[in-house]
Design a protein around this motif. Structure first.
Motif, PDB file in Angstrom:
ATOM      1  N   SER A  54     -27.370  43.442   2.975  1.00  0.00           N
ATOM      2  CA  SER A  54     -26.801  44.596   2.269  1.00  0.00           C
ATOM      3  C   SER A  54     -25.391  44.884   2.762  1.00  0.00           C
ATOM      4  O   SER A  54     -24.488  45.177   1.975  1.00  0.00           O
ATOM      5  CB  SER A  54     -27.696  45.820   2.474  1.00  0.00           C
ATOM      6  N   GLU A  55     -25.204  44.780   4.065  1.00  0.00           N
ATOM      7  CA  GLU A  55     -23.877  45.012   4.642  1.00  0.00           C
ATOM      8  C   GLU A  55     -22.879  43.966   4.155  1.00  0.00           C
ATOM      9  O   GLU A  55     -21.732  44.287   3.814  1.00  0.00           O
ATOM     10  CB  GLU A  55     -23.966  44.971   6.175  1.00  0.00           C
ATOM     11  N   THR A  57     -23.049  42.241   1.352  1.00  0.00           N
ATOM     12  CA  THR A  57     -22.787  42.496  -0.067  1.00  0.00           C
ATOM     13  C   THR A  57     -21.750  43.601  -0.227  1.00  0.00           C
ATOM     14  O   THR A  57     -20.835  43.522  -1.055  1.00  0.00           O
ATOM     15  CB  THR A  57     -24.085  42.889  -0.790  1.00  0.00           C
ATOM     16  N   LYS A  58     -21.891  44.623   0.592  1.00  0.00           N
ATOM     17  CA  LYS A  58     -20.949  45.747   0.549  1.00  0.00           C
ATOM     18  C   LYS A  58     -19.552  45.295   0.959  1.00  0.00           C
ATOM     19  O   LYS A  58     -18.554  45.663   0.315  1.00  0.00           O
ATOM     20  CB  LYS A  58     -21.452  46.863   1.462  1.00  0.00           C
ATOM     21  N   LEU A  59     -19.462  44.484   1.997  1.00  0.00           N
ATOM     22  CA  LEU A  59     -18.162  43.991   2.456  1.00  0.00           C
ATOM     23  C   LEU A  59     -17.512  43.098   1.405  1.00  0.00           C
ATOM     24  O   LEU A  59     -16.298  43.122   1.222  1.00  0.00           O
ATOM     25  CB  LEU A  59     -18.332  43.224   3.768  1.00  0.00           C
ATOM     26  N   GLN A  61     -17.916  43.423  -1.807  1.00  0.00           N
ATOM     27  CA  GLN A  61     -17.414  44.308  -2.858  1.00  0.00           C
ATOM     28  C   GLN A  61     -16.108  44.968  -2.421  1.00  0.00           C
ATOM     29  O   GLN A  61     -15.177  45.099  -3.223  1.00  0.00           O
ATOM     30  CB  GLN A  61     -18.448  45.378  -3.186  1.00  0.00           C
ATOM     31  N   TYR A  62     -16.033  45.359  -1.146  1.00  0.00           N
ATOM     32  CA  TYR A  62     -14.790  45.940  -0.637  1.00  0.00           C
ATOM     33  C   TYR A  62     -13.644  44.930  -0.747  1.00  0.00           C
ATOM     34  O   TYR A  62     -12.508  45.299  -1.081  1.00  0.00           O
ATOM     35  CB  TYR A  62     -14.953  46.374   0.813  1.00  0.00           C
ATOM     36  N   ASN A  65     -12.509  44.833  -4.241  1.00  0.00           N
ATOM     37  CA  ASN A  65     -11.720  46.043  -4.511  1.00  0.00           C
ATOM     38  C   ASN A  65     -10.304  45.898  -3.959  1.00  0.00           C
ATOM     39  O   ASN A  65      -9.319  46.254  -4.617  1.00  0.00           O
ATOM     40  CB  ASN A  65     -12.395  47.263  -3.890  1.00  0.00           C
ATOM     41  N   SER A 168     -13.489  50.580   2.333  1.00  0.00           N
ATOM     42  CA  SER A 168     -14.359  50.548   3.509  1.00  0.00           C
ATOM     43  C   SER A 168     -15.313  51.732   3.378  1.00  0.00           C
ATOM     44  O   SER A 168     -15.235  52.508   2.421  1.00  0.00           O
ATOM     45  CB  SER A 168     -13.558  50.638   4.817  1.00  0.00           C
ATOM     46  N   ASP A 169     -16.228  51.859   4.337  1.00  0.00           N
ATOM     47  CA  ASP A 169     -17.200  52.947   4.271  1.00  0.00           C
ATOM     48  C   ASP A 169     -16.535  54.318   4.284  1.00  0.00           C
ATOM     49  O   ASP A 169     -17.046  55.269   3.707  1.00  0.00           O
ATOM     50  CB  ASP A 169     -18.180  52.854   5.445  1.00  0.00           C
ATOM     51  N   ASN A 246     -12.284  44.041   8.111  1.00  0.00           N
ATOM     52  CA  ASN A 246     -13.510  43.745   7.356  1.00  0.00           C
ATOM     53  C   ASN A 246     -13.928  42.289   7.524  1.00  0.00           C
ATOM     54  O   ASN A 246     -15.124  41.972   7.568  1.00  0.00           O
ATOM     55  CB  ASN A 246     -13.308  44.071   5.880  1.00  0.00           C
TER      56      ASN A 246
END
Length: 298
Positions: A54-55, A57-59, A61-62, A65, A168-169, A246
Protein backbone atom coordinates in the motif's frame (compact mmCIF):
# COMPACT_ATOMS: atom_id res chain seq x y z
CA UNK A 1 1.19 -48.48 26.36
CA UNK A 2 -0.28 -50.64 23.64
CA UNK A 3 -0.57 -49.03 20.27
CA UNK A 4 -3.23 -50.46 17.99
CA UNK A 5 -2.44 -51.32 14.39
CA UNK A 6 -5.05 -48.83 13.14
CA UNK A 7 -3.63 -46.00 15.25
CA UNK A 8 -0.15 -46.74 13.96
CA UNK A 9 -1.34 -46.67 10.37
CA UNK A 10 -3.10 -43.33 10.87
CA UNK A 11 -0.10 -41.76 12.59
CA UNK A 12 2.31 -42.92 9.91
CA UNK A 13 0.07 -41.77 7.07
CA UNK A 14 -0.32 -38.39 8.75
CA UNK A 15 3.47 -38.04 9.02
CA UNK A 16 3.84 -38.93 5.35
CA UNK A 17 1.19 -36.40 4.36
CA UNK A 18 2.79 -33.67 6.47
CA UNK A 19 6.19 -34.34 4.95
CA UNK A 20 4.67 -34.32 1.46
CA UNK A 21 2.83 -31.05 2.12
CA UNK A 22 5.95 -29.42 3.54
CA UNK A 23 8.03 -30.54 0.57
CA UNK A 24 5.39 -29.29 -1.88
CA UNK A 25 5.18 -25.92 -0.12
CA UNK A 26 8.94 -25.46 -0.13
CA UNK A 27 9.32 -26.49 -3.76
CA UNK A 28 6.61 -23.97 -4.73
CA UNK A 29 8.38 -21.26 -2.74
CA UNK A 30 11.64 -22.01 -4.53
CA UNK A 31 9.95 -22.03 -7.93
CA UNK A 32 8.17 -18.71 -7.39
CA UNK A 33 10.66 -17.06 -5.02
CA UNK A 34 7.64 -16.25 -2.83
CA UNK A 35 7.95 -17.34 0.78
CA UNK A 36 4.34 -16.51 1.59
CA UNK A 37 1.91 -18.33 -0.68
CA UNK A 38 -1.12 -17.75 1.53
CA UNK A 39 -1.77 -15.71 4.69
CA UNK A 40 -1.56 -18.74 6.95
CA UNK A 41 2.08 -19.27 5.93
CA UNK A 42 2.99 -16.13 7.90
CA UNK A 43 0.02 -14.10 9.23
CA UNK A 44 2.17 -11.25 10.55
CA UNK A 45 4.28 -11.17 7.41
CA UNK A 46 1.15 -11.12 5.26
CA UNK A 47 -0.17 -8.08 7.10
CA UNK A 48 3.19 -6.34 6.74
CA UNK A 49 3.24 -7.09 3.00
CA UNK A 50 -0.19 -5.53 2.57
CA UNK A 51 0.99 -2.42 4.42
CA UNK A 52 4.23 -2.16 2.46
CA UNK A 53 2.51 -2.71 -0.90
CA UNK A 54 0.00 0.00 0.00
CA UNK A 55 2.85 2.36 0.83
CA UNK A 56 4.59 1.62 -2.48
CA UNK A 57 1.35 2.19 -4.40
CA UNK A 58 0.95 5.52 -2.66
CA UNK A 59 4.54 6.53 -3.43
CA UNK A 60 4.04 5.59 -7.07
CA UNK A 61 0.97 7.82 -7.24
CA UNK A 62 2.93 10.68 -5.65
CA UNK A 63 5.61 10.21 -8.32
CA UNK A 64 2.97 10.41 -11.06
CA UNK A 65 1.59 13.56 -9.44
CA UNK A 66 5.06 15.10 -9.31
CA UNK A 67 5.73 14.25 -12.95
CA UNK A 68 2.42 15.84 -13.98
CA UNK A 69 3.06 19.00 -11.95
CA UNK A 70 6.64 19.21 -13.19
CA UNK A 71 5.47 18.99 -16.79
CA UNK A 72 2.59 21.46 -16.40
CA UNK A 73 4.60 24.07 -14.54
CA UNK A 74 7.49 23.61 -16.94
CA UNK A 75 5.18 24.35 -19.87
CA UNK A 76 3.73 27.39 -18.11
CA UNK A 77 7.23 28.60 -17.29
CA UNK A 78 8.05 28.39 -21.00
CA UNK A 79 5.02 30.54 -21.89
CA UNK A 80 5.88 33.13 -19.23
CA UNK A 81 9.53 33.26 -20.28
CA UNK A 82 8.38 33.95 -23.84
CA UNK A 83 6.21 36.78 -22.52
CA UNK A 84 9.24 38.27 -20.77
CA UNK A 85 11.26 38.14 -23.99
CA UNK A 86 8.45 39.80 -25.93
CA UNK A 87 7.97 42.42 -23.21
CA UNK A 88 11.63 43.35 -23.43
CA UNK A 89 11.13 44.14 -27.10
CA UNK A 90 7.98 46.13 -26.31
CA UNK A 91 9.78 48.01 -23.57
CA UNK A 92 12.59 48.94 -25.93
CA UNK A 93 10.16 50.35 -28.49
CA UNK A 94 8.13 52.29 -25.94
CA UNK A 95 11.31 53.69 -24.40
CA UNK A 96 12.34 54.99 -27.79
CA UNK A 97 8.87 56.39 -28.39
CA UNK A 98 9.12 58.31 -25.12
CA UNK A 99 11.55 60.63 -26.87
CA UNK A 100 9.35 63.55 -27.83
CA UNK A 101 11.36 64.19 -30.98
CA UNK A 102 9.98 61.11 -32.70
CA UNK A 103 8.10 62.05 -35.86
CA UNK A 104 4.99 60.52 -37.35
CA UNK A 105 6.95 58.16 -39.60
CA UNK A 106 8.82 56.72 -36.63
CA UNK A 107 5.62 56.40 -34.59
CA UNK A 108 3.91 54.57 -37.45
CA UNK A 109 6.83 52.14 -37.59
CA UNK A 110 6.63 51.63 -33.83
CA UNK A 111 2.89 51.05 -34.14
CA UNK A 112 3.42 48.33 -36.73
CA UNK A 113 5.97 46.55 -34.53
CA UNK A 114 3.75 46.77 -31.45
CA UNK A 115 0.74 45.52 -33.41
CA UNK A 116 2.68 42.28 -33.85
CA UNK A 117 4.26 42.02 -30.41
CA UNK A 118 1.20 42.82 -28.32
CA UNK A 119 -1.06 40.12 -29.85
CA UNK A 120 1.81 37.68 -29.31
CA UNK A 121 1.67 38.45 -25.57
CA UNK A 122 -2.11 37.91 -25.56
CA UNK A 123 -1.65 34.61 -27.39
CA UNK A 124 0.90 33.45 -24.82
CA UNK A 125 -1.47 34.33 -21.97
CA UNK A 126 -4.12 32.27 -23.77
CA UNK A 127 -1.81 29.33 -24.45
CA UNK A 128 -3.12 25.73 -24.30
CA UNK A 129 -1.57 22.41 -23.40
CA UNK A 130 -1.60 19.27 -25.55
CA UNK A 131 -5.09 18.41 -24.32
CA UNK A 132 -6.48 21.74 -25.51
CA UNK A 133 -6.76 23.09 -21.96
CA UNK A 134 -5.87 26.70 -21.21
CA UNK A 135 -2.90 27.09 -18.88
CA UNK A 136 -3.88 30.29 -17.10
CA UNK A 137 -7.66 30.11 -16.63
CA UNK A 138 -7.65 28.46 -13.20
CA UNK A 139 -10.01 25.50 -12.97
CA UNK A 140 -11.98 26.66 -16.03
CA UNK A 141 -9.49 25.07 -18.39
CA UNK A 142 -11.92 25.08 -21.33
CA UNK A 143 -12.44 28.87 -21.12
CA UNK A 144 -10.13 31.36 -22.84
CA UNK A 145 -8.73 33.42 -19.95
CA UNK A 146 -8.17 36.79 -21.66
CA UNK A 147 -10.60 38.06 -24.26
CA UNK A 148 -11.97 41.40 -25.45
CA UNK A 149 -15.65 42.05 -24.89
CA UNK A 150 -18.02 43.83 -27.28
CA UNK A 151 -16.63 47.21 -26.24
CA UNK A 152 -13.07 46.12 -27.00
CA UNK A 153 -12.08 45.89 -23.31
CA UNK A 154 -10.03 42.92 -22.16
CA UNK A 155 -11.68 40.74 -19.53
CA UNK A 156 -10.40 37.82 -17.47
CA UNK A 157 -12.82 34.91 -17.93
CA UNK A 158 -11.13 32.31 -15.77
CA UNK A 159 -11.33 31.82 -12.01
CA UNK A 160 -8.83 32.11 -9.16
CA UNK A 161 -8.64 28.43 -8.28
CA UNK A 162 -5.16 27.02 -7.87
CA UNK A 163 -5.03 23.23 -8.20
CA UNK A 164 -3.05 21.81 -5.28
CA UNK A 165 -1.61 18.35 -5.94
CA UNK A 166 -0.48 15.98 -3.19
CA UNK A 167 3.17 14.98 -3.51
CA UNK A 168 3.65 13.36 -0.10
CA UNK A 169 1.59 12.44 2.95
CA UNK A 170 1.88 15.95 4.34
CA UNK A 171 2.70 18.14 1.34
CA UNK A 172 1.02 19.50 -1.75
CA UNK A 173 2.18 21.96 -4.39
CA UNK A 174 0.34 24.33 -6.75
CA UNK A 175 0.02 22.86 -10.23
CA UNK A 176 -1.00 25.98 -12.12
CA UNK A 177 -0.66 29.74 -12.38
CA UNK A 178 -3.91 31.71 -12.60
CA UNK A 179 -4.32 34.59 -15.01
CA UNK A 180 -5.78 36.90 -12.40
CA UNK A 181 -2.39 36.85 -10.68
CA UNK A 182 -0.52 37.54 -13.92
CA UNK A 183 -2.45 40.69 -14.81
CA UNK A 184 -4.58 41.80 -11.83
CA UNK A 185 -7.63 43.67 -13.02
CA UNK A 186 -6.44 43.06 -16.59
CA UNK A 187 -4.72 46.41 -16.15
CA UNK A 188 -1.71 45.87 -18.38
CA UNK A 189 -3.59 44.48 -21.37
CA UNK A 190 -6.09 47.31 -21.41
CA UNK A 191 -3.42 49.99 -20.90
CA UNK A 192 -1.37 48.45 -23.66
CA UNK A 193 -4.36 48.34 -25.99
CA UNK A 194 -5.11 52.00 -25.27
CA UNK A 195 -1.49 52.91 -25.94
CA UNK A 196 -1.47 50.92 -29.16
CA UNK A 197 -4.63 52.66 -30.36
CA UNK A 198 -3.02 56.02 -29.59
CA UNK A 199 0.31 55.39 -31.27
CA UNK A 200 -1.37 53.94 -34.34
CA UNK A 201 -2.74 57.43 -35.09
CA UNK A 202 0.81 58.83 -35.00
CA UNK A 203 -0.17 62.10 -33.29
CA UNK A 204 1.91 65.06 -34.37
CA UNK A 205 2.56 66.00 -30.74
CA UNK A 206 4.19 62.64 -30.16
CA UNK A 207 3.48 60.18 -27.33
CA UNK A 208 6.23 61.12 -24.88
CA UNK A 209 4.12 61.39 -21.73
CA UNK A 210 1.94 58.45 -22.66
CA UNK A 211 5.02 56.32 -23.38
CA UNK A 212 6.59 57.12 -20.02
CA UNK A 213 3.33 56.19 -18.31
CA UNK A 214 3.19 52.99 -20.35
CA UNK A 215 6.71 52.11 -19.27
CA UNK A 216 5.50 52.05 -15.66
CA UNK A 217 2.76 49.59 -16.61
CA UNK A 218 5.22 47.45 -18.54
CA UNK A 219 7.62 47.45 -15.60
CA UNK A 220 4.88 46.36 -13.21
CA UNK A 221 3.65 43.62 -15.53
CA UNK A 222 7.20 42.46 -16.20
CA UNK A 223 7.87 42.26 -12.47
CA UNK A 224 4.74 40.20 -11.92
CA UNK A 225 5.56 37.74 -14.71
CA UNK A 226 9.16 37.44 -13.54
CA UNK A 227 7.94 36.82 -9.99
CA UNK A 228 5.71 33.98 -11.17
CA UNK A 229 8.62 32.45 -13.07
CA UNK A 230 10.70 32.60 -9.91
CA UNK A 231 7.88 30.98 -7.94
CA UNK A 232 7.63 28.18 -10.49
CA UNK A 233 11.38 27.64 -10.23
CA UNK A 234 11.11 27.35 -6.45
CA UNK A 235 8.25 24.85 -6.73
CA UNK A 236 10.13 22.72 -9.24
CA UNK A 237 13.23 22.76 -7.04
CA UNK A 238 11.21 21.63 -4.01
CA UNK A 239 9.64 18.89 -6.16
CA UNK A 240 13.08 17.60 -7.07
CA UNK A 241 14.04 17.45 -3.38
CA UNK A 242 10.81 15.67 -2.41
CA UNK A 243 11.19 13.22 -5.27
CA UNK A 244 14.64 12.25 -4.05
CA UNK A 245 13.24 11.72 -0.56
CA UNK A 246 10.34 9.63 -1.87
CA UNK A 247 12.75 7.56 -3.95
CA UNK A 248 14.78 6.77 -0.83
CA UNK A 249 11.63 5.77 1.05
CA UNK A 250 10.47 3.62 -1.88
CA UNK A 251 13.85 1.85 -2.07
CA UNK A 252 13.82 1.11 1.66
CA UNK A 253 10.22 -0.11 1.49
CA UNK A 254 10.91 -2.35 -1.51
CA UNK A 255 13.94 -3.86 0.21
CA UNK A 256 11.94 -4.56 3.37
CA UNK A 257 9.08 -6.05 1.35
CA UNK A 258 11.46 -8.30 -0.58
CA UNK A 259 13.10 -9.47 2.63
CA UNK A 260 9.69 -10.53 3.94
CA UNK A 261 8.23 -12.14 0.85
CA UNK A 262 11.23 -13.64 -0.91
CA UNK A 263 12.67 -17.06 -0.14
CA UNK A 264 15.90 -17.66 1.73
CA UNK A 265 17.19 -20.23 -0.77
CA UNK A 266 19.81 -22.00 1.39
CA UNK A 267 17.40 -22.35 4.29
CA UNK A 268 14.58 -23.48 2.01
CA UNK A 269 16.78 -26.12 0.37
CA UNK A 270 17.80 -27.50 3.75
CA UNK A 271 14.18 -27.64 4.92
CA UNK A 272 13.07 -29.27 1.67
CA UNK A 273 15.75 -31.94 2.00
CA UNK A 274 14.69 -32.53 5.59
CA UNK A 275 11.09 -32.90 4.49
CA UNK A 276 12.11 -35.35 1.78
CA UNK A 277 14.21 -37.32 4.26
CA UNK A 278 11.32 -37.45 6.72
CA UNK A 279 8.98 -38.57 3.95
CA UNK A 280 11.31 -41.32 2.75
CA UNK A 281 11.99 -42.48 6.29
CA UNK A 282 8.30 -42.64 7.22
CA UNK A 283 7.49 -44.43 3.97
CA UNK A 284 10.29 -46.95 4.48
CA UNK A 285 9.31 -47.70 8.06
CA UNK A 286 5.63 -47.94 7.17
CA UNK A 287 6.39 -50.30 4.30
CA UNK A 288 8.50 -52.55 6.55
CA UNK A 289 6.03 -52.62 9.40
CA UNK A 290 3.01 -53.39 7.21
CA UNK A 291 4.77 -56.59 6.05
CA UNK A 292 5.15 -57.83 9.61
CA UNK A 293 2.62 -60.27 11.18
CA UNK A 294 2.52 -62.35 14.35
CA UNK A 295 3.40 -65.36 12.26
CA UNK A 296 6.86 -63.83 11.75
CA UNK A 297 7.56 -64.49 15.45
CA UNK A 298 5.99 -67.97 15.78
Amino acid sequence: MRVSSNQYHLTTIRNIQQSTAEYSKLSTQLATNQRIQKPSDDPLGSVMLLTLNSELTKLEQYKKNMDAVHFNLGQQETQLSSIVNTLNSVQEIVTTAADGSMGQAELEAFSQELSVLFPAIVDLLNAKDGNDNYYFSGSLTDVMPFERDGAGVFQYNGDDRVRDVAVSDNSSVPANIVGSELDPGVNFLNEMQTYLDLISTAPAAGVGNESRDMLNHISTFLGTISGEITRIGGTLASLDEMELGNDDIALFTETLRDDIKEVDYPEAYVQMNQAMAAYESSLKVYSSVTKMTLFSYV
